[in-house]
Enzyme design. Structure first.
Site, PDB file in Angstrom:
ATOM      1  N   SER A 187      36.986  -9.525 -26.738  1.00 40.53           N
ATOM      2  CA  SER A 187      36.147 -10.263 -27.688  1.00 40.53           C
ATOM      3  C   SER A 187      34.917 -10.891 -27.048  1.00 40.53           C
ATOM      4  O   SER A 187      33.821 -10.840 -27.623  1.00 40.53           O
ATOM      5  CB  SER A 187      36.989 -11.337 -28.381  1.00 40.53           C
TER       6      SER A 187
ATOM      7  N   CYS B 255      53.217 -10.468 -29.089  1.00 39.43           N
ATOM      8  CA  CYS B 255      53.050 -11.733 -28.382  1.00 39.43           C
ATOM      9  C   CYS B 255      53.460 -12.854 -29.327  1.00 39.43           C
ATOM     10  O   CYS B 255      53.577 -12.644 -30.532  1.00 39.43           O
ATOM     11  CB  CYS B 255      51.610 -11.932 -27.929  1.00 39.43           C
TER      12      CYS B 255
ATOM     13  N   GLU C  23      51.503  -5.041 -10.453  1.00 38.48           N
ATOM     14  CA  GLU C  23      51.924  -5.310 -11.839  1.00 38.48           C
ATOM     15  C   GLU C  23      52.090  -3.997 -12.612  1.00 38.48           C
ATOM     16  O   GLU C  23      53.057  -3.814 -13.342  1.00 38.48           O
ATOM     17  CB  GLU C  23      50.871  -6.175 -12.558  1.00 38.48           C
TER      18      GLU C  23
ATOM     19  N   CYS D  28      52.135 -18.062 -25.179  1.00 38.43           N
ATOM     20  CA  CYS D  28      52.671 -16.724 -25.418  1.00 38.43           C
ATOM     21  C   CYS D  28      54.191 -16.658 -25.269  1.00 38.43           C
ATOM     22  O   CYS D  28      54.796 -15.609 -25.510  1.00 38.43           O
ATOM     23  CB  CYS D  28      52.013 -15.722 -24.474  1.00 38.43           C
TER      24      CYS D  28
ATOM     25  N   LYS E 110      42.757  -5.313 -18.911  1.00 39.65           N
ATOM     26  CA  LYS E 110      42.096  -6.248 -19.810  1.00 39.65           C
ATOM     27  C   LYS E 110      41.695  -7.519 -19.089  1.00 39.65           C
ATOM     28  O   LYS E 110      42.544  -8.096 -18.432  1.00 39.65           O
ATOM     29  CB  LYS E 110      43.070  -6.562 -20.943  1.00 39.65           C
TER      30      LYS E 110
ATOM     31  N   TYR F  65      35.899  -3.706 -30.281  1.00 38.42           N
ATOM     32  CA  TYR F  65      35.419  -4.191 -31.576  1.00 38.42           C
ATOM     33  C   TYR F  65      34.161  -3.432 -32.003  1.00 38.42           C
ATOM     34  O   TYR F  65      33.735  -3.527 -33.144  1.00 38.42           O
ATOM     35  CB  TYR F  65      35.155  -5.700 -31.505  1.00 38.42           C
TER      36      TYR F  65
ATOM     37  N   ARG G 173      46.607 -20.369 -19.642  1.00 36.85           N
ATOM     38  CA  ARG G 173      47.564 -19.272 -19.500  1.00 36.85           C
ATOM     39  C   ARG G 173      47.690 -18.807 -18.041  1.00 36.85           C
ATOM     40  O   ARG G 173      48.187 -17.723 -17.764  1.00 36.85           O
ATOM     41  CB  ARG G 173      47.141 -18.089 -20.372  1.00 36.85           C
TER      42      ARG G 173
ATOM     43  N   ARG H 198      40.445 -15.998 -29.660  1.00 31.92           N
ATOM     44  CA  ARG H 198      41.301 -17.137 -30.010  1.00 31.92           C
ATOM     45  C   ARG H 198      40.781 -17.838 -31.254  1.00 31.92           C
ATOM     46  O   ARG H 198      41.555 -18.452 -31.994  1.00 31.92           O
ATOM     47  CB  ARG H 198      41.453 -18.071 -28.809  1.00 31.92           C
TER      48      ARG H 198
ATOM     49  N   CYS I  20      51.806 -16.001 -29.180  1.00 28.47           N
ATOM     50  CA  CYS I  20      50.795 -17.073 -29.251  1.00 28.47           C
ATOM     51  C   CYS I  20      50.164 -17.260 -30.632  1.00 28.47           C
ATOM     52  O   CYS I  20      49.775 -18.372 -30.982  1.00 28.47           O
ATOM     53  CB  CYS I  20      49.724 -16.883 -28.182  1.00 28.47           C
TER      54      CYS I  20
ATOM     55  N   LYS J 103      46.655  -7.927 -17.168  1.00 30.89           N
ATOM     56  CA  LYS J 103      45.952  -8.799 -18.104  1.00 30.89           C
ATOM     57  C   LYS J 103      45.617 -10.097 -17.375  1.00 30.89           C
ATOM     58  O   LYS J 103      46.502 -10.805 -16.902  1.00 30.89           O
ATOM     59  CB  LYS J 103      46.836  -9.078 -19.325  1.00 30.89           C
TER      60      LYS J 103
HETATM   61  C1  PBG Z   1      47.541 -12.298 -27.240  1.00 33.75           C
HETATM   62  C2  PBG Z   1      46.257 -11.565 -27.034  1.00 33.75           C
HETATM   63  C3  PBG Z   1      45.010 -12.064 -26.635  1.00 33.75           C
HETATM   64  C4  PBG Z   1      44.115 -10.999 -26.672  1.00 33.75           C
HETATM   65  C5  PBG Z   1      44.843  -9.874 -27.068  1.00 33.75           C
HETATM   66  N1  PBG Z   1      46.168 -10.247 -27.274  1.00 33.75           N
HETATM   67  C6  PBG Z   1      44.573 -13.447 -26.314  1.00 33.75           C
HETATM   68  C7  PBG Z   1      45.065 -14.148 -25.132  1.00 33.75           C
HETATM   69  O1  PBG Z   1      45.801 -13.630 -24.301  1.00 33.75           O
HETATM   70  O2  PBG Z   1      44.726 -15.328 -25.053  1.00 33.75           O
HETATM   71  C8  PBG Z   1      42.661 -11.078 -26.347  1.00 33.75           C
HETATM   72  C9  PBG Z   1      41.820 -10.015 -26.955  1.00 33.75           C
HETATM   73  C10 PBG Z   1      40.354 -10.259 -26.958  1.00 33.75           C
HETATM   74  O3  PBG Z   1      39.824 -11.215 -26.370  1.00 33.75           O
HETATM   75  O4  PBG Z   1      39.679  -9.448 -27.579  1.00 33.75           O
HETATM   76  N2  PBG Z   1      48.158 -12.693 -26.070  1.00 33.75           N
HETATM   77 ZN    ZN Z   2      49.732 -14.312 -26.335  1.00 34.23          ZN
END
Ligand code: PBG
Ligand code: ZN
Length: 320
Positions: free
Chosen positions: A270, A116, A229, A126, A244, A309, A213, A201, A118, A191
């Site tokens: 997270s 990615c 998708e 992204c 996700k 995690y 996003r 983040r 970002c 996602k």
């Molecule tokens: C990058 C990405 C993100 C996460 C994984 N890859 C953040 C987002 O899309 O803002 C999130 C993972 C998490 O919250 O544990 N695009």
């Molecule tokens: Zn990203």
């Protein structure tokens, strides 16, 4: 007489009829690597998770190896960011350097590289940005370059998380053209634009500086669209898919499992981690019990593997 409780009366019989198991081999552990030296920096919203500089990362890798966790998902945090996220596809970028280091020391550990922009863009989006619009097609070559660069560094699996349309196809042909025909793509197919990414983040310094996003990640209201998708990513050449977040989206996971024969990976993100840790720290829940319940629930819903995690803790409990 009908008695469900016949099969629940003691632990032996319960184990005998148990439908699902969580195993260390199911776990994928996310790892944050930051540019610099002698850094082990805690993330406030993610207790027990750290950003490591490469010279300190062995501490974490030893634990992973000892726990026999088979795979990591690696995220790099660069020193400099720019409009076009050039750190993402720099062969000497932080993620590339970290992958080379890890691959040399732990050749048997599977390295999944998140693709990615970002973490590397000054605006935190992204993809490329023009007049506050996140550009799709113009971003694809940069994602492809990133994937090739990460594969060159030694990544075993490429995991595009940007949610640009057509990225799996673009990345697949770029990998093939560069001799990486055997590197699988684990696509973040479904996602969602989720509030659950907040702590990540903080960890990756990747919050968007303007807007959100929602023009590229999915609407949490849409389940049928998620299946389309996934279908599309599979047609474009994805070998595995990620759903996700995980816990609030188990219906998607379960449908994906029913519809498609490929490996389905749940990303226990997270914010899901932070909620459990916060409640546990307050003594409001039994952490081990809740985490293992979340894990088995994801397995029951159809997860083949789980990015979490909690992986080191779970492995510790399972190995005990
Ligand atoms: C990058 C990405 C993100 C996460 C994984 N890859 C953040 C987002 O899309 O803002 C999130 C993972 C998490 O919250 O544990 N695009
Ligand atoms: Zn990203």
């Amino acid at each position: 007489m009908k008695r469900f409780r016949r099969l629940r009366q003691n632990e032996n019989i319960r184990n005998f009829v148990c439908e699902n198991k969580i195993d260390v081999n199911d776990l994928i552990y996310p790892l944050f690597v930051i540019e610099g030296v002698n850094i082990k920096s805690p993330i406030d919203s993610m207790p027990n998770i750290y950003q490591y500089s490469i010279d300190r990362i062995d501490e974490e890798l030893q634990k992973i190896a000892k726990a026999k966790i088979p795979a990591i998902l690696i995220f790099g945090i660069p020193e400099y960011k720019d409009e076009v996220g050039s750190g993402a596809y720099d062969d000497n970028g932080i993620t590339q350097k970290a992958i080379r280091f890890i691959k040399e020391k732990y050749p048997e550990l599977l390295i999944i590289a998140d693709v990615c922009l970002c973490e590397y863009t000054s605006h935190g989006h992204c993809g490329l940005v023009r007049n506050c619009e996140i550009l799709n097609d113009e971003t694809l070559p940069l994602l492809s370059k990133t994937a090739v660069s990460l594969a060159k560094a030694g990544a075993d699996i490429i995991a595009p998380s940007d949610m640009m349309d057509g990225r799996v196809c673009a990345i697949r042909s770029a990998l093939d053209d560069n001799g990486f025909i055997n590197i699988p793509i684990m696509s973040y197919s479904a996602k969602f634009a989720s509030g659950y990414y907040g702590p990540f983040r903080d960890a990756a310094g990747s919050a968007p500086h303007f807007g959100d996003r929602k023009s590229y990640q999915m609407d949490p209201a849409n389940g049928r669209e998620a299946i389309r998708e996934i279908e599309d990513d599979l047609n474009e050449g994805a070998d595995m898919i990620i759903i996700k977040p995980a816990l609030a989206y188990m219906d998607i996971l379960s449908k994906a499992r029913e519809c498609f024969g490929i490996p389905c990976i749940a990303y226990n993100v997270s914010g899901e981690y932070a909620m459990v840790k916060a409640a546990a720290q307050n003594g409001w829940i039994d952490e081990k019990r809740i985490v293992l319940e979340n894990m088995i629930s994801l397995k029951r819903a159809g997860a083949d593997r789980i990015i979490t995690y909690h992986a080191l803790d779970v492995a510790g409990w399972l190995n005990a």
